[in-house]
Design a protein around this motif. Sequence first.
Motif, PDB file in Angstrom:
ATOM      1  N   VAL A   1       0.861  -1.177   0.000  1.00 57.40           N
ATOM      2  CA  VAL A   1       0.000   0.000   0.000  1.00 57.40           C
ATOM      3  C   VAL A   1       0.903   1.234   0.000  1.00 57.40           C
ATOM      4  O   VAL A   1       1.810   1.337   0.826  1.00 57.40           O
TER       5      VAL A   1
ATOM      6  N   ILE B   1       0.793   5.291   0.282  1.00 57.72           N
ATOM      7  CA  ILE B   1      -0.025   6.475   0.578  1.00 57.72           C
ATOM      8  C   ILE B   1       0.771   7.696   0.140  1.00 57.72           C
ATOM      9  O   ILE B   1       1.637   8.190   0.864  1.00 57.72           O
TER      10      ILE B   1
ATOM     11  N   ARG C   1      -2.605   9.348  -7.810  1.00 59.25           N
ATOM     12  CA  ARG C   1      -1.981   8.098  -7.375  1.00 59.25           C
ATOM     13  C   ARG C   1      -0.925   7.609  -8.348  1.00 59.25           C
ATOM     14  O   ARG C   1      -0.154   6.696  -8.023  1.00 59.25           O
ATOM     15  N   LYS C   2      -0.864   8.208  -9.544  1.00 62.05           N
ATOM     16  CA  LYS C   2       0.185   7.797 -10.498  1.00 62.05           C
ATOM     17  C   LYS C   2       1.571   8.136  -9.968  1.00 62.05           C
ATOM     18  O   LYS C   2       2.576   7.651 -10.480  1.00 62.05           O
TER      19      LYS C   2
ATOM     20  N   THR D   1       0.908  -1.945  -4.939  1.00 65.75           N
ATOM     21  CA  THR D   1      -0.314  -2.635  -5.371  1.00 65.75           C
ATOM     22  C   THR D   1      -1.518  -1.712  -5.227  1.00 65.75           C
ATOM     23  O   THR D   1      -2.326  -1.586  -6.146  1.00 65.75           O
ATOM     24  N   ILE D   2      -1.654  -1.112  -4.053  1.00 64.20           N
ATOM     25  CA  ILE D   2      -2.805  -0.258  -3.748  1.00 64.20           C
ATOM     26  C   ILE D   2      -2.312   1.162  -3.476  1.00 64.20           C
ATOM     27  O   ILE D   2      -1.781   1.446  -2.398  1.00 64.20           O
ATOM     28  N   PRO D   3      -2.447   2.068  -4.427  1.00 60.98           N
ATOM     29  CA  PRO D   3      -2.027   3.447  -4.188  1.00 60.98           C
ATOM     30  C   PRO D   3      -3.172   4.265  -3.608  1.00 60.98           C
ATOM     31  O   PRO D   3      -4.312   4.132  -4.026  1.00 60.98           O
ATOM     32  N   ILE D   4      -2.858   5.084  -2.610  1.00 60.27           N
ATOM     33  CA  ILE D   4      -3.845   5.994  -2.018  1.00 60.27           C
ATOM     34  C   ILE D   4      -3.354   7.416  -2.268  1.00 60.27           C
ATOM     35  O   ILE D   4      -2.257   7.782  -1.831  1.00 60.27           O
ATOM     36  N   ALA D   5      -4.156   8.208  -2.974  1.00 65.15           N
ATOM     37  CA  ALA D   5      -3.785   9.604  -3.240  1.00 65.15           C
ATOM     38  C   ALA D   5      -4.382  10.502  -2.161  1.00 65.15           C
ATOM     39  O   ALA D   5      -5.562  10.385  -1.848  1.00 65.15           O
ATOM     40  N   THR D   6      -3.563  11.372  -1.599  1.00 63.74           N
ATOM     41  CA  THR D   6      -4.058  12.191  -0.480  1.00 63.74           C
ATOM     42  C   THR D   6      -4.119  13.690  -0.780  1.00 63.74           C
ATOM     43  O   THR D   6      -4.953  14.393  -0.254  1.00 63.74           O
TER      44      THR D   6
ATOM     45  N   MET E   1      -4.230  -1.304 -12.692  1.00 68.36           N
ATOM     46  CA  MET E   1      -5.038  -1.130 -11.462  1.00 68.36           C
ATOM     47  C   MET E   1      -6.211  -0.179 -11.726  1.00 68.36           C
ATOM     48  O   MET E   1      -6.022   0.949 -12.135  1.00 68.36           O
TER      49      MET E   1
ATOM     50  N   LEU F   1      -9.540   1.508  -9.865  1.00 69.30           N
ATOM     51  CA  LEU F   1     -10.076   1.752  -8.525  1.00 69.30           C
ATOM     52  C   LEU F   1     -11.439   2.430  -8.638  1.00 69.30           C
ATOM     53  O   LEU F   1     -11.563   3.500  -9.237  1.00 69.30           O
TER      54      LEU F   1
ATOM     55  N   VAL G   1     -10.788  -1.479  -0.154  1.00 66.85           N
ATOM     56  CA  VAL G   1      -9.996  -0.535   0.626  1.00 66.85           C
ATOM     57  C   VAL G   1     -10.962   0.343   1.413  1.00 66.85           C
ATOM     58  O   VAL G   1     -11.888   0.909   0.832  1.00 66.85           O
TER      59      VAL G   1
ATOM     60  N   ILE H   1     -11.069   3.601   3.861  1.00 71.29           N
ATOM     61  CA  ILE H   1     -10.325   4.741   4.412  1.00 71.29           C
ATOM     62  C   ILE H   1     -11.177   5.340   5.525  1.00 71.29           C
ATOM     63  O   ILE H   1     -12.082   6.131   5.276  1.00 71.29           O
TER      64      ILE H   1
ATOM     65  N   ILE I   1      -8.175  -3.942   3.014  1.00 71.84           N
ATOM     66  CA  ILE I   1      -7.088  -3.030   3.362  1.00 71.84           C
ATOM     67  C   ILE I   1      -7.675  -1.805   4.060  1.00 71.84           C
ATOM     68  O   ILE I   1      -8.231  -0.915   3.422  1.00 71.84           O
TER      69      ILE I   1
ATOM     70  N   LEU J   1      -9.792  11.795   0.278  1.00 76.92           N
ATOM     71  CA  LEU J   1      -8.902  10.699  -0.119  1.00 76.92           C
ATOM     72  C   LEU J   1      -9.658   9.623  -0.887  1.00 76.92           C
ATOM     73  O   LEU J   1      -9.122   9.053  -1.843  1.00 76.92           O
TER      74      LEU J   1
ATOM     75  N   ARG K   1     -10.088  11.200  -4.364  1.00 80.52           N
ATOM     76  CA  ARG K   1      -8.814  11.317  -5.073  1.00 80.52           C
ATOM     77  C   ARG K   1      -8.298   9.963  -5.555  1.00 80.52           C
ATOM     78  O   ARG K   1      -7.695   9.848  -6.616  1.00 80.52           O
ATOM     79  N   THR K   2      -8.524   8.929  -4.744  1.00 76.77           N
ATOM     80  CA  THR K   2      -7.956   7.616  -5.040  1.00 76.77           C
ATOM     81  C   THR K   2      -8.747   6.873  -6.118  1.00 76.77           C
ATOM     82  O   THR K   2      -8.216   5.976  -6.763  1.00 76.77           O
TER      83      THR K   2
END
Lengths: 151, 151, 151, 151
Positions: free
Chosen positions: C58, C60, C66-67, C74-79, D1, D3, D58, D60, D75, D88, D91-92
Amino acid sequence: MKLVGVIGAGACTQEIYEKSRRVGQGIAGLGATLVCGGLGGVMEGACRGAQERGGITVGIVPGPDRKEANPYVTIPIATDMGHARNILVVRTSDVLVAVSGGYGTLSEISIALKLGKPVVGLDTWKQMHGIRYVETVDDAIRAVEAFLPER
Amino acid sequence: MKLVGVIGAGACTQEIYEKSRRVGQGIAGLGATLVCGGLGGVMEGACRGAQERGGITVGIVPGPDRKEANPYVTIPIATDMGHARNILVVRTSDVLVAVSGGYGTLSEISIALKLGKPVVGLDTWKQMHGIRYVETVDDAIRAVEAFLPER
Amino acid sequence: MKLVGVIGAGACTQEIYEKSRRVGQGIAGLGATLVCGGLGGVMEGACRGAQERGGITVGIVPGPDRKEANPYVTIPIATDMGHARNILVVRTSDVLVAVSGGYGTLSEISIALKLGKPVVGLDTWKQMHGIRYVETVDDAIRAVEAFLPER
Amino acid sequence: MKLVGVIGAGACTQEIYEKSRRVGQGIAGLGATLVCGGLGGVMEGACRGAQERGGITVGIVPGPDRKEANPYVTIPIATDMGHARNILVVRTSDVLVAVSGGYGTLSEISIALKLGKPVVGLDTWKQMHGIRYVETVDDAIRAVEAFLPER
């Protein structure tokens, strides 16, 4: 300490800018501190009006540098948190005034209503249950005053 | 507008509280606005001192309600973001003064040094490359003054 | 679900990169999911190693997209929350492994210790009370295993 | 991926719960990972459906502890950022599906439209310019599929 939030578009017509300015003047006239997102348009108009009446303005900006704040912000807060800073504007305010506005403003109205904060609406999103709609700036200020806590 | 951050423990000895108070007095004496996390201990001492000299204090609190702020905060900002609010204190300040402090303070020092913000250290974490260490409150205020931008 | 955080510099030597990779392999070998800030250096090395052993990673990331995540996430989280995302990495992890690192890593170590989360240190900030220091990757993995909850 | 976000009320009727479950099943059927706020109601229904079809979910969560996540979250990400975590989720995600929902959901829809992310609406806020409204779960999944990027 009374804190009144002003939310609205970062770019707006001259007419809306002037309305926002008069909203800012009215908030300062109530002895309240104005809180906003610190950028242009409605936020700048409101800060300008508040400063013209000797009020203090707080601008919680989305970017990393407080220089992003409009020139009428007394106290700039830099967040580097993008739209998440909208929640801080809402949390910090006792009452909010929405003037016009697009989706960013709608997200702030939604969070305010979710949190049970009073929202006064002027030329903004229509038919939202929970918004106290008004037709004039004077009515907006009267509504704000009625919602403000005594202290 | 000059903004000086004060970071330090939320609970502290009377001696550190009094030092913080004198730091706050000194910051107000420079005509700067004081920014902090808004809670007790060092933060409260500093806000109290600043208000005693007519200064404005900003308290960016971790919880959802601005009533969490200590009684010497002029402008409370409610975040509901927990420790993430530390970053706002750092981002908003031109210079920071660290007085004593534990891990929370260390996280703020780290972010400040990461962002290239000057940090003046008084009775705080030792041997951190990048902190400008001082021995007395007077020296701390002189160091802050030297770091402040001209405007 | 066991979640192990890996924190460290976004740019590092080849030697540290390889150590991070072996740390990632070891974490996947424990059947844990790896959590990190999603960028390069130590974070990329660790993600790469974990994926090589079939683990889930993961990332973050601090930016809005998230790019930004390294190719082994595997799992991108964009903040879009900058350094504030560090707190999410810490909060989400059961245990953290610090590999080398600068001030950003120190801020994460500080928050972890503040929150009472175990931190295993490998070639990282020295003499921090609360860090469990180890000399080798194998020892790091053994320490992580000992700290992980049973479930 | 790929999402796909699912947003909606944290408490809902059994009918909406079952719809959300079928939405989750459909998202997993597209080979996409499901992202949500990790709590109950629509979020739980969707996660449950996705896991039933072998999908990864996922969650959050707004609070400080990932144990707050519903039991169908693969997750969990702990934020301690309250409503700011909504940003988030948006965005994700590549695409979002709104199922019913109150003001919290409206804030997420608003941010999504502000950011130009596609939003598919099922039994949710009416007459929002920018939402792609559908009548059935099958139509929702078809709309999601059409919006998903090729990669």
